[in-house]
Design a protein around this motif. Structure first.
Motif, short mmCIF file in Angstrom:
data_model
loop_
_atom_site.label_atom_id
_atom_site.label_comp_id
_atom_site.label_asym_id
_atom_site.label_seq_id
_atom_site.Cartn_x
_atom_site.Cartn_y
_atom_site.Cartn_z
N TYR C 77 0.84 -1.20 0.00
CA TYR C 77 0.00 0.00 0.00
C TYR C 77 0.87 1.25 0.00
O TYR C 77 0.55 2.26 -0.63
CB TYR C 77 -0.95 0.00 1.20
CG TYR C 77 -2.28 -0.65 0.88
CD1 TYR C 77 -3.14 -0.08 -0.06
CD2 TYR C 77 -2.68 -1.82 1.49
CE1 TYR C 77 -4.37 -0.67 -0.35
CE2 TYR C 77 -3.90 -2.41 1.20
CZ TYR C 77 -4.74 -1.85 0.27
OH TYR C 77 -5.93 -2.43 -0.03
N ARG C 137 -5.45 0.46 8.98
CA ARG C 137 -6.76 1.10 8.78
C ARG C 137 -6.62 2.54 8.34
O ARG C 137 -7.52 3.12 7.75
CB ARG C 137 -7.56 1.03 10.08
CG ARG C 137 -8.41 -0.21 10.19
CD ARG C 137 -9.59 0.05 11.09
NE ARG C 137 -9.14 0.49 12.40
CZ ARG C 137 -9.00 -0.30 13.45
NH1 ARG C 137 -9.26 -1.59 13.33
NH2 ARG C 137 -8.60 0.16 14.60
N LEU C 139 -4.48 3.89 6.33
CA LEU C 139 -3.92 4.10 5.00
C LEU C 139 -4.92 4.80 4.11
O LEU C 139 -5.87 4.19 3.62
CB LEU C 139 -3.59 2.75 4.36
CG LEU C 139 -2.49 1.89 5.00
CD1 LEU C 139 -2.55 0.50 4.40
CD2 LEU C 139 -1.14 2.52 4.76
N ASN C 140 -4.76 6.07 3.86
CA ASN C 140 -5.61 6.68 2.87
C ASN C 140 -4.84 6.79 1.57
O ASN C 140 -3.71 6.34 1.49
CB ASN C 140 -6.11 8.05 3.33
CG ASN C 140 -7.48 8.31 2.73
OD1 ASN C 140 -7.75 7.93 1.59
ND2 ASN C 140 -8.36 8.93 3.49
N ARG C 141 -5.47 7.31 0.58
CA ARG C 141 -4.81 7.25 -0.72
C ARG C 141 -4.86 8.61 -1.43
O ARG C 141 -5.95 9.20 -1.57
CB ARG C 141 -5.47 6.18 -1.58
CG ARG C 141 -5.31 4.75 -1.00
CD ARG C 141 -4.23 3.98 -1.71
NE ARG C 141 -4.55 3.92 -3.11
CZ ARG C 141 -5.37 3.02 -3.66
NH1 ARG C 141 -5.89 2.07 -2.92
NH2 ARG C 141 -5.61 3.05 -4.93
N THR D 186 -11.49 -3.93 2.00
CA THR D 186 -10.40 -2.95 1.91
C THR D 186 -10.92 -1.58 1.50
O THR D 186 -10.55 -0.57 2.10
CB THR D 186 -9.34 -3.41 0.90
OG1 THR D 186 -9.95 -3.64 -0.37
CG2 THR D 186 -8.67 -4.69 1.36
N LEU D 190 -10.65 1.68 3.84
CA LEU D 190 -9.75 2.75 3.43
C LEU D 190 -10.48 4.06 3.13
O LEU D 190 -9.96 5.14 3.41
CB LEU D 190 -8.96 2.31 2.19
CG LEU D 190 -7.52 1.90 2.42
CD1 LEU D 190 -7.39 1.01 3.63
CD2 LEU D 190 -6.97 1.21 1.19
#
Lengths: 224, 224, 224, 224
Positions: C77, C137, C139-141, D186, D190
């Motif tokens: 990720y 948890r 982890l943003n994107r 997921t 996320l």
DNA sequence: TATGAATGAGATTTCATTCAT
DNA sequence: TATGAATGAAATCTCATTCAT
């Protein structure tokens, strides 16, 4: 093996197809299977498959794996006894008769590996089945009587030594002939020798006659 | 079998006790087990039980049942080769040396039934493992060289016939000696003979020497 | 795996060979293994073999199979986030920027099957690990922010519709791109379509842009 | 595990209770188990426990774990094909028919997570079973024909663009619908989105229709 | 007479983990 | 820091046998 789900199964129509023929086919397949894989390695399913029947049917006919195996042993011993009975030796001179016996025995082993493998398997099992079932204990073999008669004639002629036990002679012949079959894989590999039915069978077979006959002839006619 | 979820299992005390000793004990137990029951019949569990270890440990050491079996074969062949190498024959006259070889071989088979049974089992398996694993194919045996030297001396003395292949002689000796062990159960039962290590071992053993020596002596010194 | 019995083992000489490098190699191998076989199917031994280490060492570094798996997820990720951060879109007109995002995403999936497979595996495991470990948890994107900015520009220009949630758009792009990889085997077989990185990738990829852009353009500039 | 010799075991009462029902219950349990845990993770024991039968019986019915898995795949694909066949679209205008297809597909995935998970699992296994077993390779799907007919009608009306491959359209619909289920854990975590059957399903589903329909409508009626 | 259905025991192998050193 | 040794728990499959019909 595979299950076919028939919603409403007709339990009525059964086709009794010659129980004796079935029995014989099962026995033949069992000989091959037990000879090929040994008692433990043999699979009832494999025998069933070879005969297009089922494990259940085999048990129905023979009772159990062990009893089937007994039937197999009885059969192959009966066959070799029958073959031995067919030997006609009386018209041959003693030495020639000995050669005939050796050749017959040697060739029988080469030609009946199943028999040899079954005998070996039973010995590897320490004769367990032979011990437990009297019917297998009483199997004697005509070959010893034949040998005895030939040896007696040779002794009467002064050609064979006097202190000879026919069973010892049979043991030597059997040992030399069986080894050719029983140990063909390890001996062949280790010493680069063709064995069993391959290679110079006649030559190996003749050596057996020679061994036995020189031994039988030794000191014959001399006081011991 | 059980479906219960053992979330965190408490692993008990471990006692790493001399891996070499473990390995040796496992191998010894495996020899006995494979010899006794054959490849298929042998149970990894039984070997584990005999050595107070576990199936998993045996796999850890040897990888699989088959590889353990290979280690067994290699070991017993190594042992007989070592024993054969210990034979000292150069100071003996040829005939006596032959007797010594026969006696040694015969007694080795009688005293090492495990070896004999393993060889037989491998042959019953049609040499499958010997074929697949090169390490087993190259095993030659000192006995043939020893025999060759003795025979050459006997021929030089004019006591032995000329057309002799040492491998043939070894085959005869091995056949007669092995049969005493391999076929002891069926032959003993059928012909009421004590076999193996029982009965008159010395007498049966001497017959082997006699067979071989009379054959070796035949026609010696005569033009052929 | 195999055991080498050293009678007197020198416990002294150890070769500490760059623990960080070891750790990195193990992690790389673990990514491949978990991606290839899933959590349950992955074997610690296989990872050890790929890295010339041992199961024990891996546990020593990472604690357990599960924690190793977590490290794997975190890593992949992190990598896609880094890649997304590298996208430069501000100089592109909105529609072109959308095409760029779609192409990047589509190609990233095609070129990083391991990532895709790991995401799928984690979903098949119902997000068990993601749930249990807070580090996963959060982890943003970056892609969503990028998308948001582009969409806002397009709306300002009057080219894109007004009621758009960037997450919805990302979901559509991800769905269409992932499907190409995740379902390549069943879909490809059932409908005779080359999928994944095979076949006319550019054409399939363009259809994604087209779908998204026609949808974004719909009713734009019209009172709603 | 235990070495004790159970010479003669008393087999307890058997109750042959409707083999078809057994088979069906096993298959249903297998669908749930394989869908839940994947091929490798699924346990024959768990399936046996769920159905109050035994591992041996399952093998008796299906042969092996793999063949059971094949039966599962065949079944779930048969079910979706049957469901697709039930769609009646001829009385609907093309656009409405497309919406109906999308809704049906989307809802089928939401309502049949087992099917979706099995498809995903098979893809994670790289289609190994589908490849090996011809019976799974020939499964086509009615949905493509339905789509083709609707699209043709839309084109005849001048409402849909001309260059449309029904398989591409199905791929888009399937991708968008599956993603909602396959990536719910997921993606949901996320991006804080309710997925699968939770949250605003209708809204997400409608976006799929909109995407497809705007794309289908684009450039329609215009020379290209 | 014959068989489909069912079973329990047993066999091997894999595997993650732990401990002592 | 690193590792060889060891383990217990699963998991699948085979197989001879038996019962009800």
């Amino acid at each position: 093996m595979t299950l076919q789900v028939t919603s409403a199964r007709a339990a009525a129509m059964r086709k009794p197809k010659a129980p004796e023929a079935n029995r014989a086919r099962i026995l033949a397949a069992a000989i091959a299977e037990f000879a090929s894989r040994g008692y433990k390695g043999a699979s009832m399913d494999a025998i069933a498959a070879r005969t297009h029947t089922t494990r259940a049917l085999i048990n129905y006919y023979f009772g159990s794996k062990e009893r089937l195996y007994l039937a197999v042993l009885e059969r192959v011993y009966a066959e070799i006894r029958d073959a031995e009975r067919g030997l006609e030796l009386d018209h041959l001179p003693p030495a020639a008769a000995i050669r005939r016996i050796v050749d017959f025995t040697y060739d029988y082993y080469v030609g009946h590996e199943d028999f040899v493998r079954l005998v070996v398997a039973e010995n590897q099992a320490r004769g367990r089945h032979m011990k437990r079932f009297p019917s297998l204990r009483t199997l004697n073999r005509p070959i010893v009587d034949l040998l005895g008669r030939v040896i007696a004639r040779g002794q009467a002629d002064g050609d064979f030594r006097r202190d000879v036990d026919p069973i010892d002679v049979h043991m030597a012949i059997a040992a030399l002939g069986m080894f050719n079959v029983t140990n063909q894989y390890t001996f062949g590999t280790l010493f680069q020798r063709e064995m069993g039915g391959k290679g110079n069978v006649a030559r190996r077979r003749q050596m057996v006659s020679d061994l036995v006959l020189t031994w039988l002839a030794e000191s014959a006619g001399q006081p011991r």
